[in-house]
Design a protein around this motif. Sequence first.
Motif, PDB file in Angstrom:
ATOM      1  N   GLY A  43       1.826  10.715  -3.365  1.00 32.94           N
ATOM      2  CA  GLY A  43       0.835  11.124  -2.367  1.00 32.94           C
ATOM      3  C   GLY A  43      -0.415  10.262  -2.363  1.00 32.94           C
ATOM      4  O   GLY A  43      -1.365  10.566  -1.631  1.00 32.94           O
ATOM      5  N   ARG A  44      -0.436   9.184  -3.132  1.00 30.83           N
ATOM      6  CA  ARG A  44      -1.633   8.360  -3.259  1.00 30.83           C
ATOM      7  C   ARG A  44      -1.317   6.880  -3.065  1.00 30.83           C
ATOM      8  O   ARG A  44      -0.219   6.422  -3.380  1.00 30.83           O
ATOM      9  CB  ARG A  44      -2.271   8.542  -4.652  1.00 30.83           C
ATOM     10  N   ALA A  86      -1.577   9.205   2.740  1.00 30.75           N
ATOM     11  CA  ALA A  86      -2.067   9.299   1.364  1.00 30.75           C
ATOM     12  C   ALA A  86      -3.303  10.190   1.268  1.00 30.75           C
ATOM     13  O   ALA A  86      -4.166  10.184   2.155  1.00 30.75           O
ATOM     14  CB  ALA A  86      -2.387   7.909   0.826  1.00 30.75           C
ATOM     15  N   THR A  87      -3.401  10.938   0.174  1.00 26.98           N
ATOM     16  CA  THR A  87      -4.573  11.802  -0.027  1.00 26.98           C
ATOM     17  C   THR A  87      -5.847  10.985  -0.203  1.00 26.98           C
ATOM     18  O   THR A  87      -6.937  11.445   0.162  1.00 26.98           O
ATOM     19  CB  THR A  87      -4.367  12.700  -1.264  1.00 26.98           C
ATOM     20  N   LEU A 111       0.813  -1.214   0.000  1.00 32.10           N
ATOM     21  CA  LEU A 111       0.000   0.000   0.000  1.00 32.10           C
ATOM     22  C   LEU A 111       0.848   1.266   0.000  1.00 32.10           C
ATOM     23  O   LEU A 111       0.476   2.281  -0.587  1.00 32.10           O
ATOM     24  CB  LEU A 111      -0.923   0.014   1.226  1.00 32.10           C
ATOM     25  N   GLY A 112       1.998   1.208   0.671  1.00 34.15           N
ATOM     26  CA  GLY A 112       2.826   2.408   0.791  1.00 34.15           C
ATOM     27  C   GLY A 112       3.732   2.674  -0.391  1.00 34.15           C
ATOM     28  O   GLY A 112       4.438   3.694  -0.419  1.00 34.15           O
ATOM     29  N   GLN A 156      12.745   3.512  -0.698  1.00 29.84           N
ATOM     30  CA  GLN A 156      12.903   3.069  -2.086  1.00 29.84           C
ATOM     31  C   GLN A 156      12.311   4.114  -3.040  1.00 29.84           C
ATOM     32  O   GLN A 156      12.894   4.424  -4.088  1.00 29.84           O
ATOM     33  CB  GLN A 156      12.215   1.721  -2.264  1.00 29.84           C
ATOM     34  N   ASP A 157      11.193   4.678  -2.663  1.00 30.41           N
ATOM     35  CA  ASP A 157      10.500   5.677  -3.475  1.00 30.41           C
ATOM     36  C   ASP A 157      11.263   6.999  -3.494  1.00 30.41           C
ATOM     37  O   ASP A 157      11.557   7.564  -4.561  1.00 30.41           O
ATOM     38  CB  ASP A 157       9.098   5.867  -2.892  1.00 30.41           C
ATOM     39  N   LEU A 158      11.605   7.502  -2.322  1.00 28.24           N
ATOM     40  CA  LEU A 158      12.256   8.809  -2.225  1.00 28.24           C
ATOM     41  C   LEU A 158      13.649   8.821  -2.845  1.00 28.24           C
ATOM     42  O   LEU A 158      14.101   9.844  -3.363  1.00 28.24           O
ATOM     43  CB  LEU A 158      12.353   9.227  -0.752  1.00 28.24           C
ATOM     44  N   SER A 159      14.331   7.673  -2.777  1.00 24.98           N
ATOM     45  CA  SER A 159      15.709   7.605  -3.285  1.00 24.98           C
ATOM     46  C   SER A 159      15.769   7.252  -4.758  1.00 24.98           C
ATOM     47  O   SER A 159      16.860   7.250  -5.353  1.00 24.98           O
ATOM     48  CB  SER A 159      16.508   6.575  -2.486  1.00 24.98           C
TER      49      SER A 159
END
Length: 506
Positions: free
Chosen positions: A60-61, A100-101, A52-53, A177-180
């Motif tokens: 943001g979703r 998440a929005t 989910l993350g 993992q996402d931010l990097s």
Amino acid sequence: MQTAGREAQGRLKIGRPVATVDIGSNSVRLVVYEGLTRAPTPIYNEKVLCGLGRHVATTGRLDDDAVERALRALARFRVLCQTMNVSEVFVLATAAARDATNGPAFLAAAEETVGHPIELLSGAREAQLSALGVVSGFYDPDGIVGDMGGGSLELVDVQGARVGQGTTMPLGGLALQDLSGGSLKKAQRIVRASLERAPEYLEHLHGRTFYAVGGTWRALARLHQAAKDYPLHVMHGYVINPDDGLDFLHLVEEVDAKTLKDIESISEARRPLLAYGAIVLEEIIRLGAPKDIAISAHGVREGLLFDRLPEETRGHDPLISAAADLNLLRARSPGHGEEMWAWTSRFLEDLGLPETEGERRLRHAACLLADIGWRAHPDYRGEQSLNLIAYGAFSAVDHAGRAYLALSIFFRHEGLNPDKVGSRIKALAGARLIERARLLAALMRVAYPVSVGMEGVLPQAPLLARGSQVVLQLPRSMEALANERLVGRLKAVGKLLNMEPRIEIV
């Protein structure tokens, strides 16, 4: 013999089961427990890695496919809880749904699907429950709890039953993992910068224990055990030396996960997150300088159950509670275990043998577990008891303590020769606990031919230390018990203590 409709005899009579559903950033998990007790035993455990993350930190979703997988899992969990006649279902949601929005829309759909209200945890509440999970699962904990999920990392100080104010950071595996953008070097910079903004937690970690909570860190610990060829494949209470840990974590960051020993035991969905978990733990070790890292299988779910217990029950020792439960379910006469504890306590106090509080509670648990193997074939009672205890669902006991408990009951059945058991489990216990296990087993081997495991006998037949003699007193009505077998057992106690054995009829 018909069994349909009969009540299970292998379950405690404590009412209907309770369940937790944890909607995390990486996994959605159902755990059903036998009941709401100080040492709750899971009777069913299932997780679905939904992710989910994934991408929440940048988009943001919540991902639509991940939401669909999570809702399917929750629908299944609802049916499972109905099938198991669960009395209460506690549903929690953490970082992904919080950040998440479209989190509110997902939670509304999830509540309708699972059929129960969902508590959306704040970062502070998540940290508190993680810490309470550690309080519930460790004996007198002292250090910093770190709960790393898919979306966030929570840090909180814990001393005994006292839980400090926690903090949360976006340092979960999926978030990193996402931010990097998949760059481990960039992830390391993100982690270092975030941790340096929380110096109060890392400064208070120096020389104390870091309690590592979360699936990614448990997976790393499993691989660490495999690399060391560690003999006890139990995660809870597994301790890693920081220096050894740094070398291993650096290896995880540098090599392809496929090359790591026992990588097949880790789900493919979690393997890409191992390096990010290694980076976070490495930075915590470098900046916090803990004395050790203790892996905790207890976290938010166990903390929530602990938080709902009456205050008096929260004060009970979970190791003794779990041993008492197993004694009740498996011993021939459950009251005999407590009588054995009192009988051995009187003798050791009479003897003047120094015993720490930790050793006393281990001996208490061993006395409660002494008769759980009686249904096995006589030739295998020692081996089966050892395995049942060493790998049992106990908390608040380290691996040395597990080894002591298992060895005590093994020696009780198989005799006192330490060569009868493998060197690896003896290495876990250490020399002092091995000798304590042999002594307790020797006392048990005197007690059982007298009491045959039945309640009400041992209080009539005390074992005493009188000068250079070890004296078993038997009432006149039990005089016929003093046969060669009992004399031989008493001689074995005397040999361990360098004392003369004697049976006295009173």
